[in-house]
Design an enzyme around this catalytic site. Structure first.
Site, mmCIF file in Angstrom:
data_model
loop_
_atom_site.group_PDB
_atom_site.id
_atom_site.type_symbol
_atom_site.label_atom_id
_atom_site.label_comp_id
_atom_site.label_asym_id
_atom_site.label_seq_id
_atom_site.Cartn_x
_atom_site.Cartn_y
_atom_site.Cartn_z
ATOM 1 N N PRO A 7 0.845 -1.192 0.000
ATOM 2 C CA PRO A 7 0.000 0.000 0.000
ATOM 3 C C PRO A 7 0.881 1.243 0.000
ATOM 4 O O PRO A 7 1.765 1.374 0.844
ATOM 5 C CB PRO A 7 -0.771 -0.122 1.321
ATOM 6 C CG PRO A 7 0.149 -0.886 2.217
ATOM 7 C CD PRO A 7 0.903 -1.841 1.327
ATOM 8 N N GLU A 9 0.275 5.264 -0.115
ATOM 9 C CA GLU A 9 -0.714 6.332 -0.080
ATOM 10 C C GLU A 9 -0.445 7.367 -1.175
ATOM 11 O O GLU A 9 0.669 7.869 -1.329
ATOM 12 C CB GLU A 9 -0.694 7.011 1.297
ATOM 13 C CG GLU A 9 -1.636 8.183 1.439
ATOM 14 C CD GLU A 9 -3.102 7.782 1.321
ATOM 15 O OE1 GLU A 9 -3.933 8.680 1.124
ATOM 16 O OE2 GLU A 9 -3.404 6.576 1.445
ATOM 17 N N CYS A 98 2.674 3.843 8.583
ATOM 18 C CA CYS A 98 2.705 5.107 7.854
ATOM 19 C C CYS A 98 3.551 6.136 8.605
ATOM 20 O O CYS A 98 3.295 6.435 9.774
ATOM 21 C CB CYS A 98 1.291 5.645 7.649
ATOM 22 S SG CYS A 98 1.268 7.218 6.740
ATOM 23 N N LYS A 139 0.703 -4.253 9.028
ATOM 24 C CA LYS A 139 1.989 -3.762 8.504
ATOM 25 C C LYS A 139 2.584 -2.818 9.538
ATOM 26 O O LYS A 139 1.905 -1.921 10.032
ATOM 27 C CB LYS A 139 1.810 -3.040 7.165
ATOM 28 C CG LYS A 139 3.141 -2.632 6.536
ATOM 29 C CD LYS A 139 2.979 -2.275 5.067
ATOM 30 C CE LYS A 139 4.376 -2.133 4.424
ATOM 31 N NZ LYS A 139 4.817 -0.754 4.322
#
Length: 322
Positions: A7, A9, A98, A139
């Protein structure tokens, strides 16, 4: 070996997932994160970030897609995880990696690595809310400012019942600066009994092999490396040689077609320039072409600059491995 598309962003949206899974080599895609605050989100939010839900959670080429959630409140994350799966997501992934400052300031992503007990509560609530046959994955990074809680964080997630943990082998503070500390993943593996997926600094097939050796993990996750070399997953598997530059240009034209005739045409000029930022890491020719298109503002102008290679069919069938 399982290879997962990471993933990313603002980068790996459904159009990019479609493009890269058409090139092939991926077993699973994880979406950009769905931000969960204090409510059960409407279905339209999930469909917007993961249109593949309209097709039972698969990309057009048949690769399953898993929705990723980001937030700090266990119960709201649990309720939204249940919704994502009911809409067709192939399990749910939880974001504890993140590094974005805006996300971390609102207690989302990597900042939660300071609080292993919160990780445990979130993962446990989500695991209990999602049907047992659906995977709940996570994650994480090796830590926020340092690696002192790496083992404790992984143990918290494993104890809560996650199916697997993808580990980006750097802390939040280390960001994306080389190297990736793959050996730390091997240390973590000695202390948890769930499968681990290694992530970070995999740009070539040789990197993947070294990562697997040092991390003691068979499964890997590709992010920036797959954008820099679109068929990296196939190269790692030994099915293809690195995609030649002409095929990459054709792929960029294909991507323009998705954008112009799809639902995000106005974003194409910025997105294609963003992609060039990654391609320049593997293809010297990308630098020259980027200098030519960087001031262009309209999709048709950019496509004209890219279209010298003619039909794009070969882009999705690059040179097979010898």
């Amino acid at each position: 070996m399982q290879i997962v598309l990471a993933p990313m962003e603002g980068v790996v949206d459904h159009l990019m997932r479609d493009m890269l899974t058409r090139v092939g080599g991926f077993d699973l895609c994880v979406t950009e994160f769905v931000r969960v605050v204090d409510q059960r989100l409407p279905s339209k939010v999930f469909y917007r970030l993961c249109p593949e839900l309209h097709e039972n959670g698969y990309t057009p080429s048949g690769t399953p897609v898993r929705v990723q959630l980001l937030g700090q409140h266990p119960q709201w994350l649990a309720e939204n995880a249940e919704r994502a799966v009911s809409l067709g997501s192939h399990g749910v992934d939880l974001n504890f990696g993140c590094p974005a400052k805006t996300v971390n300031k609102s207690k989302g992503g990597a900042v939660l690595l300071k609080e292993p007990e919160v990780l445990y509560r979130i993962a446990k609530a989500v695991r209990e809310a999602v049907p047992a046959e659906q995977p709940v994955t996570a994650k994480m990074r090796l830590g926020f400012e340092d690696k002192s809680l790496a083992l404790e964080n992984a143990h918290a997630l494993a104890s809560a019942g996650v199916s697997s943990i993808a580990i980006h082998a750097r802390t939040k503070t280390e960001g994306y600066r080389p190297p990736a500390y793959w050996d730390w993943i091997a240390k973590i593996k000695q202390h948890v009994d769930v499968p681990l997926v290694a992530n970070g600094e995999i740009w070539r097939a040789e990197d993947a092999r070294r990562c697997q050796q040092q991390s003691d993990c068979e499964d890997i996750m590709l992010g920036r490396g797959a954008l820099a070399m679109p068929n990296l997953a196939q190269v790692i598997r030994g099915h293809q040689q690195p995609m030649p530059w002409d095929a990459v240009k054709a792929l960029l034209v294909d991507y323009s077609g998705y954008e112009i005739y799809g639902d995000k045409g106005r974003y194409y000029p910025n997105r294609i320039k963003q992609w060039f930022g990654y391609l320049r890491l593997q293809y010297p020719q990308a630098e020259t072409l980027f200098m030519h298109i960087r001031r262009l503002q309209h999709a048709d102008e950019i496509v004209a600059a890219l279209s010298e290679v003619g039909p794009s069919n070969h882009a999705l069938n690059p040179t097979a491995a010898e």
